[in-house]
Design a protein around this motif. Sequence first.
Motif, mmCIF file in Angstrom:
data_model
loop_
_atom_site.group_PDB
_atom_site.id
_atom_site.type_symbol
_atom_site.label_atom_id
_atom_site.label_comp_id
_atom_site.label_asym_id
_atom_site.label_seq_id
_atom_site.Cartn_x
_atom_site.Cartn_y
_atom_site.Cartn_z
ATOM 1 N N PRO A 1 0.801 -1.229 0.000
ATOM 2 C CA PRO A 1 0.000 0.000 0.000
ATOM 3 C C PRO A 1 0.833 1.277 0.000
ATOM 4 C CG PRO A 1 0.040 -0.958 2.191
ATOM 5 C CD PRO A 1 0.758 -1.911 1.293
ATOM 6 N N VAL A 2 2.145 1.144 0.108
ATOM 7 C CA VAL A 2 3.013 2.318 0.146
ATOM 8 C C VAL A 2 4.166 2.140 -0.828
ATOM 9 C CG1 VAL A 2 2.479 2.849 2.545
ATOM 10 C CG2 VAL A 2 4.401 1.377 2.032
ATOM 11 N N PRO A 3 4.754 3.250 -1.322
ATOM 12 C CA PRO A 3 5.966 3.126 -2.148
ATOM 13 C C PRO A 3 7.092 2.466 -1.360
ATOM 14 C CG PRO A 3 4.996 5.287 -2.386
ATOM 15 C CD PRO A 3 4.270 4.605 -1.253
ATOM 16 N N ILE A 4 8.131 2.065 -2.048
ATOM 17 C CA ILE A 4 9.132 1.187 -1.440
ATOM 18 C C ILE A 4 10.359 1.878 -0.861
ATOM 19 C CG2 ILE A 4 8.431 -0.783 -2.836
ATOM 20 C CD1 ILE A 4 10.862 -0.205 -4.609
ATOM 21 N N ALA A 5 10.358 3.195 -0.785
ATOM 22 C CA ALA A 5 11.556 3.902 -0.302
ATOM 23 C C ALA A 5 11.971 3.422 1.089
ATOM 24 C CB ALA A 5 11.318 5.408 -0.302
ATOM 25 N N TRP A 6 11.014 3.330 2.003
ATOM 26 C CA TRP A 6 11.334 2.915 3.368
ATOM 27 C C TRP A 6 11.811 1.460 3.393
ATOM 28 C CZ3 TRP A 6 13.197 4.386 7.619
ATOM 29 C CH2 TRP A 6 13.043 3.677 8.792
ATOM 30 N N THR A 7 11.175 0.602 2.603
ATOM 31 C CA THR A 7 11.570 -0.802 2.557
ATOM 32 C C THR A 7 13.009 -0.941 2.062
ATOM 33 O OG1 THR A 7 9.275 -1.355 2.054
ATOM 34 C CG2 THR A 7 10.908 -3.081 1.701
ATOM 35 N N LEU A 8 13.410 -0.125 1.106
ATOM 36 C CA LEU A 8 14.784 -0.199 0.597
ATOM 37 C C LEU A 8 15.798 0.261 1.644
ATOM 38 C CD1 LEU A 8 14.288 1.021 -3.076
ATOM 39 C CD2 LEU A 8 14.641 -1.332 -2.258
ATOM 40 N N ILE A 9 15.436 1.256 2.432
ATOM 41 C CA ILE A 9 16.328 1.692 3.516
ATOM 42 C C ILE A 9 16.502 0.570 4.533
ATOM 43 C CG2 ILE A 9 16.539 3.265 5.498
ATOM 44 C CD1 ILE A 9 15.203 5.409 3.703
ATOM 45 N N VAL A 10 15.385 -0.057 4.892
ATOM 46 C CA VAL A 10 15.425 -1.159 5.855
ATOM 47 C C VAL A 10 16.168 -2.357 5.264
ATOM 48 C CG1 VAL A 10 13.996 -2.744 7.225
ATOM 49 C CG2 VAL A 10 13.337 -0.351 7.009
ATOM 50 N N LYS A 11 16.068 -2.553 3.951
ATOM 51 C CA LYS A 11 16.779 -3.649 3.275
ATOM 52 C C LYS A 11 18.285 -3.540 3.489
ATOM 53 C CE LYS A 11 17.407 -7.086 0.427
ATOM 54 N NZ LYS A 11 17.139 -8.435 0.926
ATOM 55 N N VAL A 12 18.806 -2.333 3.428
ATOM 56 C CA VAL A 12 20.241 -2.133 3.657
ATOM 57 C C VAL A 12 20.618 -2.604 5.063
ATOM 58 C CG1 VAL A 12 22.064 -0.398 3.882
ATOM 59 C CG2 VAL A 12 20.422 -0.243 1.998
ATOM 60 N N LEU A 13 19.830 -2.226 6.052
ATOM 61 C CA LEU A 13 20.112 -2.631 7.438
ATOM 62 C C LEU A 13 20.044 -4.148 7.597
ATOM 63 C CD1 LEU A 13 17.983 0.072 9.265
ATOM 64 C CD2 LEU A 13 20.466 0.047 9.001
ATOM 65 N N ALA A 14 18.974 -4.739 7.068
ATOM 66 C CA ALA A 14 18.794 -6.188 7.202
ATOM 67 C C ALA A 14 19.887 -6.955 6.463
ATOM 68 C CB ALA A 14 17.418 -6.586 6.692
ATOM 69 N N SER A 15 20.277 -6.465 5.296
ATOM 70 C CA SER A 15 21.317 -7.143 4.506
ATOM 71 C C SER A 15 22.675 -7.104 5.191
ATOM 72 C CB SER A 15 21.445 -6.498 3.124
ATOM 73 O OG SER A 15 20.260 -6.663 2.396
#
Length: 178
Positions: free
Chosen positions: A54-68
Motif C-alpha cells: 500500500p506504500v511506495p518502497i523507499a522505506w523498505t529499501l532503507i530497511v533492506k540495507v540494514l537487514a542485509s
Amino acid sequence: MKKRLLLQVIFLLYVFVLIFGVLHHEPWRDEAHVWNTAKEDSIYQIFQNAHYSPVPIAWTLIVKVLASLGFPYMSMNLVHAAIAIVSMGLLLFGSPLPLVLKVILLFSYYYVYEYAVVARMYVLTILSLHVIAVFYKDRLKRPIIYALALALLFQTSFYSLTPAVILFIYFFIDIFKN
C-alpha cells in the motif's frame, strides 16, 4: 543568541523524548512486516511485489540495507529516529515558520510519536516536506536539492502524491518563468 539557545534546548528535549519513546516502543505489525520483507526478499522481489504494497518502497529499501548488513531489528527504529531528529532539526533551525508554531508541531502527537517513534515511511514524508520548506525560497538557486526533496516526497506514501504533484507543477512553472 538567546533564541538560538532556546531552540537548542527545545531540540535536546525533543531528542530525549524521542529516544525514550524508541527504547520503550513495542513494534506494530506493519513495522515488523517491512523488516521481514526487507530481510527475506531480494531487491528484485521487493520491486516486483511493490504493486501489492500500500506504500511506495523507499522505506523498505532503507530497511533492506540494514537487514542485509546483519543489523538487529532495533536498528530500523534507531535509523528511523535519526531521520526524525534530522527532520525536526530542519524544522526548528531552518524553516520559516514562527517559533510558536514550530514548538507546537514538534511536540504534537504525530511529530513525537507517529512520525518519530513508530518506524514507518511517514518519517520520509516529514523529512522531504521539511527540506522543501527550508529550500523553498532558494528552489531556483538550488534546484537539485529541491527536486530531490520532491522526488523523495513522491516515494514516501500514497497521501504525499497530491502535494508532491502540486509542488512539482509550481516548480516546473517557476523554472520556465525564470
